[in-house]
Design a protein around this motif. Sequence first.
Motif, PDB file in Angstrom:
ATOM      1  N   GLY A 262       0.766  -1.339   0.084  1.00 28.46           N
ATOM      2  CA  GLY A 262       0.087  -0.105  -0.025  1.00 28.46           C
ATOM      3  C   GLY A 262       0.932   1.232   0.046  1.00 28.46           C
ATOM      4  O   GLY A 262       0.533   2.373  -0.710  1.00 28.46           O
ATOM      5  N   LEU A 263       1.636   1.369   0.706  1.00 29.52           N
ATOM      6  CA  LEU A 263       2.829   2.409   0.893  1.00 29.52           C
ATOM      7  C   LEU A 263       3.322   2.742  -0.470  1.00 29.52           C
ATOM      8  O   LEU A 263       3.643   3.875  -1.009  1.00 29.52           O
ATOM      9  CB  LEU A 263       3.887   2.537   2.062  1.00 29.52           C
ATOM     10  CG  LEU A 263       3.181   2.509   3.396  1.00 29.52           C
ATOM     11  CD1 LEU A 263       4.224   2.216   4.750  1.00 29.52           C
ATOM     12  CD2 LEU A 263       2.713   3.871   3.572  1.00 29.52           C
ATOM     13  N   ALA A 264       3.802   1.499  -0.971  1.00 31.24           N
ATOM     14  CA  ALA A 264       4.795   1.377  -2.403  1.00 31.24           C
ATOM     15  C   ALA A 264       3.599   2.143  -3.509  1.00 31.24           C
ATOM     16  O   ALA A 264       4.355   2.570  -4.229  1.00 31.24           O
ATOM     17  CB  ALA A 264       5.226   0.166  -2.756  1.00 31.24           C
ATOM     18  N   ILE A 265       2.405   2.059  -3.451  1.00 32.41           N
ATOM     19  CA  ILE A 265       1.481   2.608  -4.209  1.00 32.41           C
ATOM     20  C   ILE A 265       1.119   3.998  -3.842  1.00 32.41           C
ATOM     21  O   ILE A 265       1.244   4.869  -4.781  1.00 32.41           O
ATOM     22  CB  ILE A 265       0.132   1.912  -4.154  1.00 32.41           C
ATOM     23  CG1 ILE A 265       0.457   0.270  -4.938  1.00 32.41           C
ATOM     24  CG2 ILE A 265      -0.800   2.534  -5.161  1.00 32.41           C
ATOM     25  CD1 ILE A 265      -0.543  -0.450  -4.885  1.00 32.41           C
ATOM     26  N   VAL A 266       0.820   4.157  -2.703  1.00 33.24           N
ATOM     27  CA  VAL A 266       0.525   5.643  -2.359  1.00 33.24           C
ATOM     28  C   VAL A 266       1.268   6.720  -2.411  1.00 33.24           C
ATOM     29  O   VAL A 266       1.122   7.825  -2.799  1.00 33.24           O
ATOM     30  CB  VAL A 266      -0.039   5.620  -0.757  1.00 33.24           C
ATOM     31  CG1 VAL A 266      -0.451   6.968  -0.323  1.00 33.24           C
ATOM     32  CG2 VAL A 266      -1.508   4.716  -0.999  1.00 33.24           C
ATOM     33  N   VAL A 267       2.671   6.258  -1.909  1.00 34.76           N
ATOM     34  CA  VAL A 267       3.691   7.347  -1.619  1.00 34.76           C
ATOM     35  C   VAL A 267       4.318   7.917  -3.098  1.00 34.76           C
ATOM     36  O   VAL A 267       3.965   9.319  -3.165  1.00 34.76           O
ATOM     37  CB  VAL A 267       5.061   6.908  -1.003  1.00 34.76           C
ATOM     38  CG1 VAL A 267       6.037   7.758  -0.852  1.00 34.76           C
ATOM     39  CG2 VAL A 267       4.648   6.678   0.397  1.00 34.76           C
ATOM     40  N   PRO A 268       4.349   7.256  -4.219  1.00 39.49           N
ATOM     41  CA  PRO A 268       4.720   7.805  -5.375  1.00 39.49           C
ATOM     42  C   PRO A 268       3.518   8.681  -5.598  1.00 39.49           C
ATOM     43  O   PRO A 268       3.778   9.748  -6.566  1.00 39.49           O
ATOM     44  CB  PRO A 268       4.994   6.623  -6.361  1.00 39.49           C
ATOM     45  CG  PRO A 268       5.301   5.485  -5.292  1.00 39.49           C
ATOM     46  CD  PRO A 268       4.647   5.909  -4.258  1.00 39.49           C
ATOM     47  N   LEU A 269       2.251   8.094  -5.802  1.00 38.41           N
ATOM     48  CA  LEU A 269       1.206   8.714  -6.148  1.00 38.41           C
ATOM     49  C   LEU A 269       0.970  10.278  -5.485  1.00 38.41           C
ATOM     50  O   LEU A 269       0.758  11.135  -6.109  1.00 38.41           O
ATOM     51  CB  LEU A 269      -0.187   8.216  -5.867  1.00 38.41           C
ATOM     52  CG  LEU A 269      -0.284   7.059  -6.769  1.00 38.41           C
ATOM     53  CD1 LEU A 269      -1.931   6.158  -6.460  1.00 38.41           C
ATOM     54  CD2 LEU A 269      -0.372   7.372  -8.260  1.00 38.41           C
ATOM     55  N   LEU A 270       1.190  10.413  -4.276  1.00 41.66           N
ATOM     56  CA  LEU A 270       1.257  11.604  -3.417  1.00 41.66           C
ATOM     57  C   LEU A 270       2.314  12.632  -3.971  1.00 41.66           C
ATOM     58  O   LEU A 270       2.282  13.884  -4.105  1.00 41.66           O
ATOM     59  CB  LEU A 270       1.355  11.549  -1.905  1.00 41.66           C
ATOM     60  CG  LEU A 270       0.166  10.814  -1.533  1.00 41.66           C
ATOM     61  CD1 LEU A 270       0.334  10.491   0.149  1.00 41.66           C
ATOM     62  CD2 LEU A 270      -0.931  11.629  -1.413  1.00 41.66           C
ATOM     63  N   HIS A 271       3.498  11.999  -4.039  1.00 41.31           N
ATOM     64  CA  HIS A 271       4.775  12.859  -4.614  1.00 41.31           C
ATOM     65  C   HIS A 271       4.264  13.269  -5.955  1.00 41.31           C
ATOM     66  O   HIS A 271       4.754  14.561  -6.369  1.00 41.31           O
ATOM     67  CB  HIS A 271       6.011  11.973  -4.938  1.00 41.31           C
ATOM     68  CG  HIS A 271       6.820  11.847  -3.225  1.00 41.31           C
ATOM     69  ND1 HIS A 271       7.003  12.755  -2.615  1.00 41.31           N
ATOM     70  CD2 HIS A 271       7.062  10.683  -2.677  1.00 41.31           C
ATOM     71  CE1 HIS A 271       7.700  12.267  -1.562  1.00 41.31           C
ATOM     72  NE2 HIS A 271       7.720  10.909  -1.549  1.00 41.31           N
ATOM     73  N   ARG A 272       3.617  12.531  -6.776  1.00 39.90           N
ATOM     74  CA  ARG A 272       3.393  13.109  -8.167  1.00 39.90           C
ATOM     75  C   ARG A 272       2.204  14.012  -8.204  1.00 39.90           C
ATOM     76  O   ARG A 272       2.432  15.124  -8.847  1.00 39.90           O
ATOM     77  CB  ARG A 272       2.864  11.863  -9.122  1.00 39.90           C
ATOM     78  CG  ARG A 272       2.519  12.237 -10.704  1.00 39.90           C
ATOM     79  CD  ARG A 272       2.441  11.060 -11.485  1.00 39.90           C
ATOM     80  NE  ARG A 272       2.503   9.876 -10.899  1.00 39.90           N
ATOM     81  CZ  ARG A 272       2.064   8.588 -11.298  1.00 39.90           C
ATOM     82  NH1 ARG A 272       1.583   8.854 -12.556  1.00 39.90           N
ATOM     83  NH2 ARG A 272       2.238   7.600 -10.785  1.00 39.90           N
ATOM     84  N   ARG A 273       1.384  13.894  -7.198  1.00 39.14           N
ATOM     85  CA  ARG A 273       0.403  15.097  -6.961  1.00 39.14           C
ATOM     86  C   ARG A 273       0.957  16.498  -6.659  1.00 39.14           C
ATOM     87  O   ARG A 273       0.615  17.476  -6.940  1.00 39.14           O
ATOM     88  CB  ARG A 273      -0.631  14.399  -6.021  1.00 39.14           C
ATOM     89  CG  ARG A 273      -1.903  15.442  -5.670  1.00 39.14           C
ATOM     90  CD  ARG A 273      -2.831  14.930  -4.443  1.00 39.14           C
ATOM     91  NE  ARG A 273      -3.535  15.957  -4.040  1.00 39.14           N
ATOM     92  CZ  ARG A 273      -3.243  16.591  -2.951  1.00 39.14           C
ATOM     93  NH1 ARG A 273      -2.081  16.416  -2.359  1.00 39.14           N
ATOM     94  NH2 ARG A 273      -4.069  17.618  -2.457  1.00 39.14           N
ATOM     95  N   ASN A 274       1.880  16.209  -5.643  1.00 37.14           N
ATOM     96  CA  ASN A 274       2.396  17.393  -4.859  1.00 37.14           C
ATOM     97  C   ASN A 274       3.193  18.116  -5.938  1.00 37.14           C
ATOM     98  O   ASN A 274       3.243  19.408  -6.061  1.00 37.14           O
ATOM     99  CB  ASN A 274       3.341  17.237  -3.920  1.00 37.14           C
ATOM    100  CG  ASN A 274       2.528  16.806  -2.673  1.00 37.14           C
ATOM    101  OD1 ASN A 274       1.321  17.163  -2.693  1.00 37.14           O
ATOM    102  ND2 ASN A 274       3.042  16.097  -1.669  1.00 37.14           N
TER     103      ASN A 274
END
Length: 182
Positions: free
Chosen positions: A165-177
């Motif tokens: 879950g973290l491997a999915i969420v962290v890159p998505l949040l970085h890309r969003r930011n």
Amino acid sequence: MQIFHIAEKSRWDAAKLAGSYAQSTYGRTLEDEGFIHASREDQWETVRERYYADAPGPLVLLTIETDKLTSEWREDTVGDTTYPHIYGPLNPAAVVHEKPLPRLQRHGTARPQESFAKLFFAEIITRMCAAVLVMALAIAGHYAAVGIFGEDRGLLGVIVGAVVGLAIVVPLLHRRNARLKA
């Protein structure tokens, strides 16, 4: 004659209270430059795009009546054109109009101002959704591990599910930011 100056709203508001404005341009004072940068009506938008596009706070366009200035001003040659410069502090009485300017995106078009509450709640909702996704994958990992390996491997499934879950969420949040900053 009227000339124009782009000012950070907070600095301009403070200057009106103090009775004198001494900011030359974004990030530079009158003392740093020796004059206050100004522009003609046909120049201020280009100046804004070039020097103020990344300004974090609200900006205002000041319309200055040169006959009301207490400091000397003149047109100076800069490259192939001229720009007006004020050689001393700007007295607020010379400003005949101030106009709020919307923020610019990096490519020079106006970005609509968003309220703090809207940004705050959008951030909370985004982070809550990310947390729910990580928890759902941790729970799914638990049930998958129990189903495949037995009851004693449930904790391992929770850990693996959370890591996925973290491997999915962290890159998505970085890309969003990164997208929001652009």
